[in-house]
Scaffold this motif. Sequence first.
Motif, PDB file in Angstrom:
ATOM      1  N   GLY A  31      54.755  69.785  21.952  1.00 10.70           N
ATOM      2  CA  GLY A  31      55.255  70.984  20.915  1.00 10.70           C
ATOM      3  C   GLY A  31      56.665  71.491  21.005  1.00 10.70           C
ATOM      4  N   TYR A  32      57.499  70.875  22.154  1.00 10.58           N
ATOM      5  CA  TYR A  32      58.930  71.238  22.163  1.00 10.58           C
ATOM      6  C   TYR A  32      59.766  69.961  21.845  1.00 10.58           C
ATOM      7  N   THR A  33      61.006  70.222  21.548  1.00  9.01           N
ATOM      8  CA  THR A  33      61.983  69.296  21.214  1.00  9.01           C
ATOM      9  C   THR A  33      62.288  68.477  22.526  1.00  9.01           C
ATOM     10  N   ALA A  34      62.371  66.919  22.290  1.00 13.71           N
ATOM     11  CA  ALA A  34      62.487  66.362  23.498  1.00 13.71           C
ATOM     12  C   ALA A  34      63.803  66.509  24.107  1.00 13.71           C
ATOM     13  N   PRO A  35      64.034  66.499  25.332  1.00 11.54           N
ATOM     14  CA  PRO A  35      65.345  66.377  25.982  1.00 11.54           C
ATOM     15  C   PRO A  35      66.198  65.351  25.707  1.00 11.54           C
ATOM     16  N   GLU A  36      67.425  65.021  25.324  1.00 11.19           N
ATOM     17  CA  GLU A  36      68.250  63.978  24.945  1.00 11.19           C
ATOM     18  C   GLU A  36      68.196  63.080  26.098  1.00 11.19           C
ATOM     19  N   ILE A  37      68.190  61.609  25.933  1.00 11.95           N
ATOM     20  CA  ILE A  37      68.210  60.470  26.576  1.00 11.95           C
ATOM     21  C   ILE A  37      69.333  59.609  25.987  1.00 11.95           C
ATOM     22  N   GLU A  38      70.103  59.173  26.808  1.00 11.72           N
ATOM     23  CA  GLU A  38      71.376  57.906  26.504  1.00 11.72           C
ATOM     24  C   GLU A  38      71.251  56.953  27.508  1.00 11.72           C
ATOM     25  N   MET A  39      71.115  55.617  27.044  1.00 13.69           N
ATOM     26  CA  MET A  39      71.184  54.484  27.783  1.00 13.69           C
ATOM     27  C   MET A  39      72.298  53.626  27.444  1.00 13.69           C
ATOM     28  N   LEU A  40      72.671  53.046  28.505  1.00 21.74           N
ATOM     29  CA  LEU A  40      73.680  51.872  28.142  1.00 21.74           C
ATOM     30  C   LEU A  40      73.203  50.517  27.974  1.00 21.74           C
ATOM     31  N   VAL A  41      73.865  50.167  27.442  1.00 17.53           N
ATOM     32  CA  VAL A  41      73.158  48.581  27.036  1.00 17.53           C
ATOM     33  C   VAL A  41      74.442  47.491  26.924  1.00 17.53           C
ATOM     34  N   ASN A  42      74.294  46.539  27.798  1.00 23.95           N
ATOM     35  CA  ASN A  42      75.538  45.749  28.192  1.00 23.95           C
ATOM     36  C   ASN A  42      76.684  46.596  28.599  1.00 23.95           C
ATOM     37  N   THR A 121      70.492  54.417  36.898  1.00 28.81           N
ATOM     38  CA  THR A 121      70.993  54.600  38.085  1.00 28.81           C
ATOM     39  C   THR A 121      70.526  55.908  38.598  1.00 28.81           C
ATOM     40  N   ASP A 122      70.851  56.130  39.896  1.00 30.28           N
ATOM     41  CA  ASP A 122      70.464  57.370  40.491  1.00 30.28           C
ATOM     42  C   ASP A 122      70.959  58.517  39.843  1.00 30.28           C
ATOM     43  N   ALA A 123      72.070  58.434  39.506  1.00 27.57           N
ATOM     44  CA  ALA A 123      73.010  59.574  38.835  1.00 27.57           C
ATOM     45  C   ALA A 123      72.053  60.016  37.604  1.00 27.57           C
ATOM     46  N   LYS A 124      72.052  59.169  36.762  1.00 31.37           N
ATOM     47  CA  LYS A 124      71.332  59.327  35.618  1.00 31.37           C
ATOM     48  C   LYS A 124      69.877  59.976  35.923  1.00 31.37           C
ATOM     49  N   MET A 125      69.068  59.293  36.889  1.00 33.90           N
ATOM     50  CA  MET A 125      67.847  59.594  37.152  1.00 33.90           C
ATOM     51  C   MET A 125      67.685  61.216  37.451  1.00 33.90           C
ATOM     52  N   LYS A 126      68.809  61.667  38.302  1.00 33.99           N
ATOM     53  CA  LYS A 126      68.697  63.033  38.465  1.00 33.99           C
ATOM     54  C   LYS A 126      68.629  63.845  37.429  1.00 33.99           C
ATOM     55  N   ASN A 127      69.287  63.683  36.233  1.00 33.48           N
ATOM     56  CA  ASN A 127      69.299  64.515  34.967  1.00 33.48           C
ATOM     57  C   ASN A 127      67.915  64.298  34.459  1.00 33.48           C
ATOM     58  N   LEU A 128      67.285  63.066  34.327  1.00 33.27           N
ATOM     59  CA  LEU A 128      66.229  63.015  33.593  1.00 33.27           C
ATOM     60  C   LEU A 128      65.001  63.496  34.376  1.00 33.27           C
ATOM     61  N   GLU A 129      65.248  63.358  35.649  1.00 30.40           N
ATOM     62  CA  GLU A 129      64.114  63.886  36.635  1.00 30.40           C
ATOM     63  C   GLU A 129      63.840  65.276  36.274  1.00 30.40           C
ATOM     64  N   ALA A 130      64.966  66.051  36.239  1.00 27.68           N
ATOM     65  CA  ALA A 130      64.792  67.532  35.903  1.00 27.68           C
ATOM     66  C   ALA A 130      64.338  67.680  34.481  1.00 27.68           C
ATOM     67  N   ASP A 131      65.005  66.966  33.501  1.00 28.85           N
ATOM     68  CA  ASP A 131      64.773  67.328  32.012  1.00 28.85           C
ATOM     69  C   ASP A 131      63.098  67.011  31.727  1.00 28.85           C
ATOM     70  N   TYR A 132      62.624  65.747  32.491  1.00 28.70           N
ATOM     71  CA  TYR A 132      61.430  65.270  32.048  1.00 28.70           C
ATOM     72  C   TYR A 132      60.266  65.648  33.046  1.00 28.70           C
ATOM     73  N   ARG A 133      60.839  66.414  34.083  1.00 26.36           N
ATOM     74  CA  ARG A 133      60.012  66.926  35.371  1.00 26.36           C
ATOM     75  C   ARG A 133      59.269  65.519  35.985  1.00 26.36           C
ATOM     76  N   LEU A 134      60.062  64.544  36.201  1.00 22.84           N
ATOM     77  CA  LEU A 134      59.552  63.259  36.586  1.00 22.84           C
ATOM     78  C   LEU A 134      59.054  63.458  38.302  1.00 22.84           C
ATOM     79  N   ASN A 135      59.437  64.476  38.659  1.00 28.49           N
ATOM     80  CA  ASN A 135      59.083  64.916  40.391  1.00 28.49           C
ATOM     81  C   ASN A 135      57.545  65.126  40.432  1.00 28.49           C
TER      82      ASN A 135
END
Length: 166
Positions: A31-42, A121-135
């Motif tokens: 029901g909520y707007t999904a947090p932004e995700i950005e991925m690098l390709v090449n 990477t670990d740096a991006k993971m920390k942001n996504l971990e909080a936004d998407y409650r991956l803990n």
Amino acid sequence: MKKIFSYIAFFAAIVLLISAYSERVMKAEKGYTAPEIEMLVNDSVEVSLSQLRGKYVLVNFWDSENAVSRIAAGEYDRYFRNKTYTEPFTILSVNTDSDPKFFKEVVKKDNLEASTQFHITDAKMKNLEADYRLNHGFASYLINPQGKIIAVNPSISCLQTYLTGS
């Protein structure tokens, strides 16, 4: 009379601020707007969730050492490749392995569609971990074309319901 108009104006301003803010609330829940995700390709071109608006998007977080999430990544990948859906649909499959080389080997071994698989990477993971409650564990999120989460950890039959209308 001036006091009444002041109160009305104040409450109108509060209502406008609350309604404007409510669309921007981003939470990894149905029901909520999904947090932004950005991925690098090449290492240069970015794929972002906001670029995919107008499509259904399945964001799947997985790790090679977590059997349940790895199996789910394979099932979602097979569904995506079968193209039995009628709605515009794509997958962002996000891997959290500590070793990017191992991730690439697993993608090959499991015969996953490389264009939908991303390693973070670990740096991006920390942001996504909080936004998407991956803990709380790995999860998958089905996001509608407007950017709202409509299902958490959807089954293939749930995907079919949304993506084929049946």
